[in-house]
Scaffold this active site. Structure first.
Site, PDB file in Angstrom:
ATOM      1  CD  GLU A   6      -2.484   1.254   2.738  1.00  0.00           C
ATOM      2  OE1 GLU A   6      -3.625   1.737   2.798  1.00  0.00           O
ATOM      3  OE2 GLU A   6      -1.853   0.851   3.747  1.00  0.00           O
ATOM      4  CE  LYS A  58      -7.008   0.614   4.500  1.00  0.00           C
ATOM      5  NZ  LYS A  58      -5.837   1.482   4.811  1.00  0.00           N
ATOM      6  CB  CYS A 101      -3.424  -1.265   5.412  1.00  0.00           C
ATOM      7  SG  CYS A 101      -2.291  -0.647   6.684  1.00  0.00           S
TER       8      CYS A 101
END
Length: 344
Positions: A59, A134, A166
């Protein structure tokens, strides 16, 4: 599952993860120049790892973190666009699949709404096979617009793959959603910084075990002037054991061969640790012995999930009843986020 060689086979997908140094960029020209560096790194890696079928970058590896909001909006990418064209050329030249980060991707209502934090899975012909946004931006800091679903796509050699990003990985629901869609490799690209190193190494290993899935983690390394990133990109077996793991070094690489036959055999024939099967066949031993059928119980026993589906606002109120009712907290206020003191 093999680690230590540079090869692959018809049964094994060769997967590499990169501790890419977190860049600090400000303009579109700088982003494109960095994208070219990523492309050249991919091509170079294939020379050293001839079995590499897939390479995964962290990321923020393309854009870095734009701490200035105007820069964040000005450098947001279209997909497909200039950045993906650079990656496509590299994938074709190396005959390799890649996972690349676009932070951000322009919202459909750009610039009136915040960009998305997006990953793409690109095949060796330079085609985008999966685009994932995300679901759980890292609030309160990240200002991305949240995505709303996971995906599973056929990756190299037919391995089923899902992308997550993440902070997504801190929510077991996302892992389980990918696994229950059939994902055999869940790819977690992250720009995770200290002090959360120990927790993040632990959670990816635990989720691999709990979901009977391979996990590949690509994390940033280095210091960008604000945060220090701990690296430790890793490839984890579907039994939760680490196959290969980088340290904290910038631009570190690790590589492993992931057998499709082994994971499919384990999911078919595993018993005591076959968590995906057991979740949908609860207590089958006792149910069979009780004469109540031969499949166990399939019904969901978890009230929270039932309420979340049927009454999301009520589920939110329930959580707020034992946490807080405002987004911010008066004891550690963050500019722009309402808190109890501001409300009163």
């Amino acid at each position: 599952m093999r680690h230590g060689d540079i090869s692959s086979s018809n049964d094994c997908v060769g997967v590499a993860v990169v501790n890419y140094k977190m860049p600090r960029l400000h303009t579109k020209a700088e982003v494109l120049d960095n994208a070219r560096k990523i492309g050249e790194m991919l091509v170079g890696m294939k020379k050293g790892l001839p079995g590499m079928d897939l390479v995964i970058f962290p990321e923020y590896s393309t854009h870095g973190i734009m701490y200035d909001t105007k820069e964040m909006y000005d450098t947001a990418s279209a997909i497909p666009g200039e950045e993906t064209a650079i990656f496509a050329d590299a994938c074709r030249r190396a005959n390799v699949w890649g996972v690349f980060s676009l932070t951000g991707e322009r919202h459909e209502a750009h610039p009136d709404k915040a960009p998305y934090n997006t990953l793409i899975l690109m095949n060796n012909q330079g085609e985008i096979v999966q685009k994932y946004r995300k679901i759980m931006p890292w609030v309160p800091i990240e200002g991305w617009y949240p995505g709303d679903c996971t995906y599973v796509s056929d990756g190299p050699k037919g391995m089923k793959m899902s992308l997550i990003i993440c902070d997504d990985g801190n929510y077991p629901e996302i892992w389980r959603d990918c696994a229950m869609r059939g994902a055999e490799l869940i790819i977690r690209c992250q720009g995770y910084m200290y002090p959360a190193k120990e927790q993040q190494i632990l959670v990816s290993k635990a989720m691999a075990f709990m979901n009977n899935t391979y996990v590949a983690v690509a994390n940033a390394a280095g210091f960008d002037g604000v945060y220090s990133y701990f690296g430790h990109s890793a490839i984890i077996g579907f039994d939760g054991r680490t196959l290969g793991e980088c340290g904290e070094e910038e631009m570190g690489i690790n590589y492993a061969e992931l057998s499709m036959g082994l994971i499919r055999d384990a999911r078919r024939n595993g018993q005591s640790q076959n968590h995906l099967f057991k979740l949908m066949h609860r207590g089958y031993t006792g149910v069979i012995h009780s004469g109540d059928g031969d499949k166990g119980v399939a019904a969901c026993p978890f009230d929270f999930y039932k309420q979340w589906i049927n009454d999301p606002e009520g589920a939110r109120e329930q959580v707020e009843s034992f946490t807080r009712s405002t987004i911010g907290t008066a004891e550690c206020p963050i500019e722009g986020l309402p808190n109890e003191a501001a409300r009163s």
